[in-house]
Design an enzyme around this catalytic site. Structure first.
Site, PDB file in Angstrom:
ATOM      1  N   ASP A 251      26.460  45.488  43.540  1.00  0.00           N
ATOM      2  CA  ASP A 251      27.873  45.200  43.742  1.00  0.00           C
ATOM      3  C   ASP A 251      28.137  44.910  45.223  1.00  0.00           C
ATOM      4  O   ASP A 251      27.457  45.466  46.091  1.00  0.00           O
ATOM      5  CB  ASP A 251      28.702  46.425  43.289  1.00  0.00           C
ATOM      6  CG  ASP A 251      30.113  46.015  42.910  1.00  0.00           C
ATOM      7  OD1 ASP A 251      30.403  44.800  42.882  1.00  0.00           O
ATOM      8  OD2 ASP A 251      30.933  46.915  42.640  1.00  0.00           O
TER       9      ASP A 251
ATOM     10  N   LYS B 135      33.142  42.526  35.886  1.00  0.00           N
ATOM     11  CA  LYS B 135      31.786  42.114  36.304  1.00  0.00           C
ATOM     12  C   LYS B 135      30.753  43.188  35.936  1.00  0.00           C
ATOM     13  O   LYS B 135      29.713  42.891  35.337  1.00  0.00           O
ATOM     14  CB  LYS B 135      31.757  41.806  37.819  1.00  0.00           C
ATOM     15  CG  LYS B 135      32.657  40.627  38.192  1.00  0.00           C
ATOM     16  CD  LYS B 135      32.572  40.252  39.638  1.00  0.00           C
ATOM     17  CE  LYS B 135      33.160  41.254  40.601  1.00  0.00           C
ATOM     18  NZ  LYS B 135      34.620  41.499  40.388  1.00  0.00           N
ATOM     19  N   THR B 136      31.062  44.436  36.282  1.00  0.00           N
ATOM     20  CA  THR B 136      30.118  45.521  35.967  1.00  0.00           C
ATOM     21  C   THR B 136      29.997  45.702  34.460  1.00  0.00           C
ATOM     22  O   THR B 136      28.901  45.905  33.928  1.00  0.00           O
ATOM     23  CB  THR B 136      30.605  46.855  36.594  1.00  0.00           C
ATOM     24  OG1 THR B 136      31.036  46.606  37.925  1.00  0.00           O
ATOM     25  CG2 THR B 136      29.523  47.904  36.600  1.00  0.00           C
TER      26      THR B 136
ATOM     27  N   THR C 176      33.056  39.583  45.825  1.00  0.00           N
ATOM     28  CA  THR C 176      34.418  39.057  45.887  1.00  0.00           C
ATOM     29  C   THR C 176      34.451  37.864  46.844  1.00  0.00           C
ATOM     30  O   THR C 176      35.434  37.149  46.922  1.00  0.00           O
ATOM     31  CB  THR C 176      35.383  40.142  46.413  1.00  0.00           C
ATOM     32  OG1 THR C 176      34.763  40.773  47.535  1.00  0.00           O
ATOM     33  CG2 THR C 176      35.673  41.179  45.356  1.00  0.00           C
TER      34      THR C 176
ATOM     35  N   ARG D 240      41.446  46.350  34.902  1.00  0.00           N
ATOM     36  CA  ARG D 240      41.352  47.695  35.492  1.00  0.00           C
ATOM     37  C   ARG D 240      42.744  48.271  35.725  1.00  0.00           C
ATOM     38  O   ARG D 240      42.992  49.460  35.487  1.00  0.00           O
ATOM     39  CB  ARG D 240      40.555  47.679  36.797  1.00  0.00           C
ATOM     40  CG  ARG D 240      40.493  49.084  37.424  1.00  0.00           C
ATOM     41  CD  ARG D 240      39.658  49.159  38.667  1.00  0.00           C
ATOM     42  NE  ARG D 240      38.253  49.072  38.367  1.00  0.00           N
ATOM     43  CZ  ARG D 240      37.374  48.425  39.116  1.00  0.00           C
ATOM     44  NH1 ARG D 240      37.777  47.800  40.192  1.00  0.00           N
ATOM     45  NH2 ARG D 240      36.103  48.407  38.784  1.00  0.00           N
TER      46      ARG D 240
HETATM   47  P1  ADP Z   1      34.539  44.786  38.196  1.00  0.00           P
HETATM   48  O1  ADP Z   1      33.089  45.144  38.117  1.00  0.00           O
HETATM   49  O2  ADP Z   1      34.802  43.312  38.106  1.00  0.00           O
HETATM   50  O3  ADP Z   1      35.256  45.420  39.366  1.00  0.00           O
HETATM   51  P2  ADP Z   1      34.758  46.457  35.822  1.00  0.00           P
HETATM   52  O4  ADP Z   1      33.699  45.866  34.965  1.00  0.00           O
HETATM   53  O5  ADP Z   1      34.417  47.748  36.521  1.00  0.00           O
HETATM   54  O6  ADP Z   1      35.278  45.381  36.880  1.00  0.00           O
HETATM   55  O7  ADP Z   1      36.056  46.647  34.908  1.00  0.00           O
HETATM   56  C1  ADP Z   1      37.110  47.522  35.272  1.00  0.00           C
HETATM   57  C2  ADP Z   1      37.675  48.178  34.020  1.00  0.00           C
HETATM   58  O8  ADP Z   1      38.301  47.187  33.222  1.00  0.00           O
HETATM   59  C3  ADP Z   1      36.617  48.852  33.138  1.00  0.00           C
HETATM   60  O9  ADP Z   1      37.147  50.057  32.619  1.00  0.00           O
HETATM   61  C4  ADP Z   1      36.397  47.876  32.020  1.00  0.00           C
HETATM   62  O10 ADP Z   1      36.069  48.509  30.842  1.00  0.00           O
HETATM   63  C5  ADP Z   1      37.720  47.153  31.913  1.00  0.00           C
HETATM   64  N1  ADP Z   1      37.527  45.756  31.548  1.00  0.00           N
HETATM   65  C6  ADP Z   1      37.213  44.745  32.374  1.00  0.00           C
HETATM   66  N2  ADP Z   1      37.120  43.589  31.702  1.00  0.00           N
HETATM   67  C7  ADP Z   1      37.378  43.889  30.411  1.00  0.00           C
HETATM   68  C8  ADP Z   1      37.447  43.105  29.206  1.00  0.00           C
HETATM   69  N3  ADP Z   1      37.241  41.802  29.231  1.00  0.00           N
HETATM   70  N4  ADP Z   1      37.714  43.741  28.052  1.00  0.00           N
HETATM   71  C9  ADP Z   1      37.970  45.071  28.039  1.00  0.00           C
HETATM   72  N5  ADP Z   1      37.940  45.867  29.138  1.00  0.00           N
HETATM   73  C10 ADP Z   1      37.650  45.278  30.314  1.00  0.00           C
END
Ligand code: ADP
Length: 324
Positions: free
Chosen positions: A98, A53-54, A147, A206
């Site tokens: 977030d 998401k981030t 979430t 992650r």
């Molecule tokens: P969220 O915000 O949903 O908790 P993040 O965006 O922080 O998740 O992602 C967590 C990690 O996983 C980061 O290091 C990100 O680069 C990696 N990641 C997430 N989705 C992908 C994707 N589709 N392709 C490559 N890396 C991803």
């Protein structure tokens, strides 16, 4: 070795693997917003942690050529906190909040006006009188991540033009992500390794990245430049990352169900007390994945180990994967 999580984040929509439906629709919205020279509509990202998401919010900012401000709801304690953030935004900027469902009521109410017509309405009450002040905010886009979309107030939810639900990743998508990230390490894997790493990543990028970091540490420790399937399995064993990405706690739950309550529905409280664990930890951290992977079933009478769960346990025992 790259140190920060940011180095693992893809930078453009085309580099982002998985979540195909979201990407397809986002491309249209971004294209249209740029063509109309307006800010992007407010978006709600909904789904479990670690699914991107981030990362996607940063990509949207890159694609729109704007700045991204990332804050967590917990850091917006008071009205002044949100007003201060809103005041820093320039036209077109993206504000990412977030865990937006955790925002306090008074902070959420400030957002209503800011999202609706880029105005902040504040009321100051003193002993003598009440003053209403209106402030302008630069046109911006809000991306809320949660979430628990159900915990958002209806007026907040209604102010988002679109809700995107993030899904878990499949093994092929995770294998490709693993391959891309492995390139950032000075380490070569045999082709068969990527799928095995993907299989143990609980459908979540992650977790995949965390595994890769640990495997990288292991490789340095063992002075390995190349990792084949056999060495990878040794690394997993050493790191206590089991089949399907199960961890020690998951294995202990499965062990209790197998060895003490086979074919006997058992309450989470009973399992927790057998393990001297807190029930909520089991409920929030371990159970959702075990249920989702069809390793345990949640029945009205209690938790039961499925046939698949029994087979997994037997295999893990056979492999002597370091059970206590
Ligand atoms: P969220 O915000 O949903 O908790 P993040 O965006 O922080 O998740 O992602 C967590 C990690 O996983 C980061 O290091 C990100 O680069 C990696 N990641 C997430 N989705 C992908 C994707 N589709 N392709 C490559 N890396 C991803």
């Amino acid at each position: 070795m790259p140190k920060q999580e940011n180095l693992f984040r893809p930078q453009t929509l085309n580099d982002f693997l998985g979540q195909k439906e979201i990407i397809k629709r986002l491309k249209i919205f971004i294209y249209s917003a740029k063509k109309r020279k307006t800010v992007l509509d407010h978006l709600l990202f909904y789904g479990p942690p670690g699914l991107g998401k981030t990362t996607l919010a940063q990509i949207i900012a890159n694609e729109m050529g704007t700045n991204l401000f990332v804050v967590t709801a917990a850091s917006l304690e008071k009205i002044v906190d949100i007003i201060s953030i809103l005041g820093q935004l320039n036209a077109g900027d993206i504000l990412f909040i977030d865990e937006i469902h955790r925002l306090k009521k008074e902070v959420t109410e400030i957002l209503y006006g800011a999202m609706e017509d880029f105005k902040v309405y504040v009321t100051y009450k003193s002993e003598e009188n009440t003053k209403a002040i209106t402030m302008n905010v630069s046109p911006f886009s809000l991306i809320g991540a949660t979430t628990n979309a159900g915990y958002l107030t209806a007026p907040l939810r209604d102010r988002f033009a679109i809700t995107f639900k993030f899904n878990y990743y499949n093994e092929n998508e995770l294998s490709l992500i693993a391959k891309n990230i492995a390139k950032l390490f000075n380490l070569t894997f045999d082709e068969t390794c990527y799928l095995e790493i993907a299989k143990r990543s609980r459908f979540t990028p992650r977790i995949l990245i965390n595994h890769l970091k640990k495997i990288y540490d292991y490789a340095i420790y063992k002075n390995l430049k190349e990792i084949n399937y056999f060495q990878l399995n040794k690394a997993f064993k050493y790191l206590k990352i089991y089949r399907y990405g199960l961890n020690d706690e998951d294995i202990l739950i499965i062990k209790v169900l197998y060895e003490r309550f086979l074919n006997q529905p058992t309450s989470l409280e009973t399992i927790a007390s057998c393990l001297n664990e807190n029930v909520n930890n089991l409920k929030i951290i371990n159970e959702p994945f075990l249920v989702m992977s069809s390793i345990i079933d949640r029945t009205k009478r209690g938790r039961i180990l499925t046939k698949k769960g029994q087979e997994i346990y037997q295999k893990i025992i056979e492999e002597d994967n370091g059970l206590n």
